[in-house]
Design a protein around this motif. Structure first.
Motif, PDB file in Angstrom:
ATOM      1  N   LEU A 126       6.284   2.400  -6.186  1.00  0.00           N
ATOM      2  CA  LEU A 126       4.945   2.989  -6.167  1.00  0.00           C
ATOM      3  C   LEU A 126       4.091   2.401  -7.284  1.00  0.00           C
ATOM      4  N   LEU A 127       4.700   2.180  -8.423  1.00  0.00           N
ATOM      5  CA  LEU A 127       3.969   1.611  -9.551  1.00  0.00           C
ATOM      6  C   LEU A 127       3.533   0.177  -9.266  1.00  0.00           C
ATOM      7  N   ALA A 128       4.327  -0.543  -8.474  1.00  0.00           N
ATOM      8  CA  ALA A 128       4.020  -1.938  -8.169  1.00  0.00           C
ATOM      9  C   ALA A 128       3.043  -2.097  -7.010  1.00  0.00           C
ATOM     10  N   ALA A 129       2.723  -1.005  -6.305  1.00  0.00           N
ATOM     11  CA  ALA A 129       1.816  -1.099  -5.149  1.00  0.00           C
ATOM     12  C   ALA A 129       0.417  -1.511  -5.583  1.00  0.00           C
ATOM     13  N   ASP A 130      -0.243  -2.279  -4.744  1.00  0.00           N
ATOM     14  CA  ASP A 130      -1.597  -2.753  -5.051  1.00  0.00           C
ATOM     15  C   ASP A 130      -2.651  -1.678  -4.819  1.00  0.00           C
ATOM     16  N   ALA A 131      -2.357  -0.727  -3.937  1.00  0.00           N
ATOM     17  CA  ALA A 131      -3.334   0.313  -3.603  1.00  0.00           C
ATOM     18  C   ALA A 131      -2.604   1.550  -3.110  1.00  0.00           C
ATOM     19  N   GLY A 132      -3.297   2.681  -3.181  1.00  0.00           N
ATOM     20  CA  GLY A 132      -2.772   3.931  -2.655  1.00  0.00           C
ATOM     21  C   GLY A 132      -3.791   4.566  -1.725  1.00  0.00           C
ATOM     22  N   VAL A 133      -3.326   5.130  -0.625  1.00  0.00           N
ATOM     23  CA  VAL A 133      -4.214   5.784   0.345  1.00  0.00           C
ATOM     24  C   VAL A 133      -3.728   7.211   0.544  1.00  0.00           C
ATOM     25  N   GLU A 143       0.148  17.731   1.331  1.00  0.00           N
ATOM     26  CA  GLU A 143       0.681  16.383   1.475  1.00  0.00           C
ATOM     27  C   GLU A 143       1.308  15.962   0.146  1.00  0.00           C
ATOM     28  N   GLN A 144       2.327  15.111   0.238  1.00  0.00           N
ATOM     29  CA  GLN A 144       2.925  14.565  -0.978  1.00  0.00           C
ATOM     30  C   GLN A 144       2.142  13.317  -1.359  1.00  0.00           C
ATOM     31  N   HIS A 145       1.272  13.465  -2.333  1.00  0.00           N
ATOM     32  CA  HIS A 145       0.280  12.429  -2.621  1.00  0.00           C
ATOM     33  C   HIS A 145       0.309  11.921  -4.043  1.00  0.00           C
ATOM     34  N   ARG A 146       0.931  12.661  -4.957  1.00  0.00           N
ATOM     35  CA  ARG A 146       0.626  12.536  -6.372  1.00  0.00           C
ATOM     36  C   ARG A 146       0.729  11.103  -6.910  1.00  0.00           C
ATOM     37  N   LEU A 147       1.867  10.447  -6.733  1.00  0.00           N
ATOM     38  CA  LEU A 147       2.016   9.114  -7.304  1.00  0.00           C
ATOM     39  C   LEU A 147       1.180   8.080  -6.554  1.00  0.00           C
ATOM     40  N   ALA A 148       1.006   8.259  -5.242  1.00  0.00           N
ATOM     41  CA  ALA A 148       0.172   7.321  -4.482  1.00  0.00           C
ATOM     42  C   ALA A 148      -1.280   7.355  -4.938  1.00  0.00           C
ATOM     43  N   SER A 149      -1.725   8.497  -5.460  1.00  0.00           N
ATOM     44  CA  SER A 149      -3.116   8.610  -5.907  1.00  0.00           C
ATOM     45  C   SER A 149      -3.285   8.270  -7.377  1.00  0.00           C
ATOM     46  N   LEU A 150      -2.188   8.248  -8.137  1.00  0.00           N
ATOM     47  CA  LEU A 150      -2.301   8.085  -9.590  1.00  0.00           C
ATOM     48  C   LEU A 150      -1.818   6.738 -10.117  1.00  0.00           C
ATOM     49  N   LEU A 151      -0.883   6.078  -9.425  1.00  0.00           N
ATOM     50  CA  LEU A 151      -0.281   4.866  -9.989  1.00  0.00           C
ATOM     51  C   LEU A 151      -0.968   3.557  -9.595  1.00  0.00           C
ATOM     52  N   VAL A 176       0.846  -1.192   0.000  1.00  0.00           N
ATOM     53  CA  VAL A 176       0.000   0.000   0.000  1.00  0.00           C
ATOM     54  C   VAL A 176       0.878   1.237   0.000  1.00  0.00           C
ATOM     55  N   ALA A 177       0.725   2.060  -1.035  1.00  0.00           N
ATOM     56  CA  ALA A 177       1.438   3.337  -1.095  1.00  0.00           C
ATOM     57  C   ALA A 177       0.613   4.386  -0.356  1.00  0.00           C
ATOM     58  N   THR A 178       1.281   5.223   0.425  1.00  0.00           N
ATOM     59  CA  THR A 178       0.568   6.249   1.184  1.00  0.00           C
ATOM     60  C   THR A 178       1.197   7.618   0.947  1.00  0.00           C
ATOM     61  N   SER A 179       0.379   8.634   1.161  1.00  0.00           N
ATOM     62  CA  SER A 179       0.914   9.991   1.168  1.00  0.00           C
ATOM     63  C   SER A 179       1.537  10.250   2.529  1.00  0.00           C
ATOM     64  N   ASP A 180       2.093  11.449   2.693  1.00  0.00           N
ATOM     65  CA  ASP A 180       2.700  11.780   3.986  1.00  0.00           C
ATOM     66  C   ASP A 180       1.760  12.586   4.880  1.00  0.00           C
TER      67      ASP A 180
END
Length: 213
Positions: free
Chosen positions: A107-114, A134-142, A76-80
C-alpha cells in the motif's frame, strides 16, 4: 486610550473584559444542493484540492481511470467499497490494483489510492470517510495521489451537521469504526513553520462529485 492601557486598566480595577462580538455564523443546514457544491468546491480548491462533477458512478470511474493514467500511476490501492468494483475495467491493462487488505508495504508503494467518501462538509471542504462503510484508511492516507468519489446527496452543510450524522446509525457501530477527516492534500508546518505539502500523506487530492444536479 490605547487597547493595552484599556486592558491593563480593566485588570487593575477587577472588571470583566467584554469579548469582541463574534461574526454571525452562516446557516448551512438548509443550503440548496447547488450552493453546497459551490461552497465545497471553492473551499477545497483554496487548500489545493481539485473538484470535478460526474453524472453517475460509471462516469466517475471512467474519469478516475483517466486521472490515474494522466498521473502515470502503475499501481492503485483501492478500498473495498462496492461502488469501486468496476474500477479495474477502467484502468490500463498494465496497472496493478492493490486491494485494501494488502500488506502495508504494498500500500505504501502504490502510486495512487481510490476510495469512496461517505460524506462531505461544504463549510470546510472536508471529506468524511468511515471504516464501517468501507475499509479505506491506508488507501486514502499512504499513496501520493488520492482520488475520492463523493455522492452529491451526501454533501452536508456544516461540521455540526456532520457530527450529528456520525452519532447516528448511518455511520455504523461506534466501537467498530474509524472516522477519517480529509481536507485537501496532506500538509504540515512543523519544521520552522514552513508549510510543506505531502509529508504525512497524499500530495494531491482529486474529488469526483457523483450525481446529477
Amino acid at each position: 486610550m490605547s487597547a493595552r492601557e484599556a486592558i491593563l486598566g480593566a485588570l487593575r480595577a477587577g472588571r470583566a473584559l467584554t469579548p469582541p462580538a463574534l461574526p454571525a455564523l452562516v446557516a448551512l443546514r438548509n443550503l440548496p444542493v447547488a450552493e453546497r457544491v459551490a461552497r465545497f468546491s471553492a473551499v477545497l480548491t483554496k487548500v489545493g484540492g481539485v473538484v470535478e462533477r460526474c453524472h453517475d458512478i460509471a462516469a466517475a470511474l471512467r474519469r478516475a481511470g483517466e486521472l490515474l493514467d494522466a498521473a502515470g500511476a502503475r499501481s492503485v490501492a483501492t478500498s473495498d467499497a462496492r461502488e469501486l468494483a468496476a474500477l479495474p475495467s477502467n484502468l490500463a491493462s498494465d496497472v496493478r490494483v492493490v486491494p485494501h487488505d494488502a500488506p502495508r508495504a504494498e500500500l505504501l508503494a502504490a502510486d495512487a489510492g481510490v476510495t469512496m467518501a461517505q460524506w462531505g462538509i461544504a463549510e470546510t471542504g472536508t471529506l468524511v470517510l468511515v471504516s464501517a462503510c468501507e475499509q479505506h484508511r491506508l488507501a486514502s492516507l499512504l499513496p501520493p495521489l488520492h482520488v475520492a468519489l463523493l455522492p452529491v446527496d451526501r454533501l452536508l452543510g456544516g461540521f455540526d451537521e456532520a457530527l450529528a450524522v456520525l452519532r447516528g446509525p448511518a455511520a455504523g457501530p461506534p466501537a467498530s469504526r474509524t472516522i477519517t477527516f480529509v481536507t485537501g492534500p496532506s500538509r504540515t508546518a512543523d519544521i520552522e513553520l514552513e508549510l510543506v505539502v505531502g509529508v504525512h500523506g497524499p500530495k494531491a487530492l482529486h474529488v469526483l462529485l457523483v450525481g446529477p444536479g
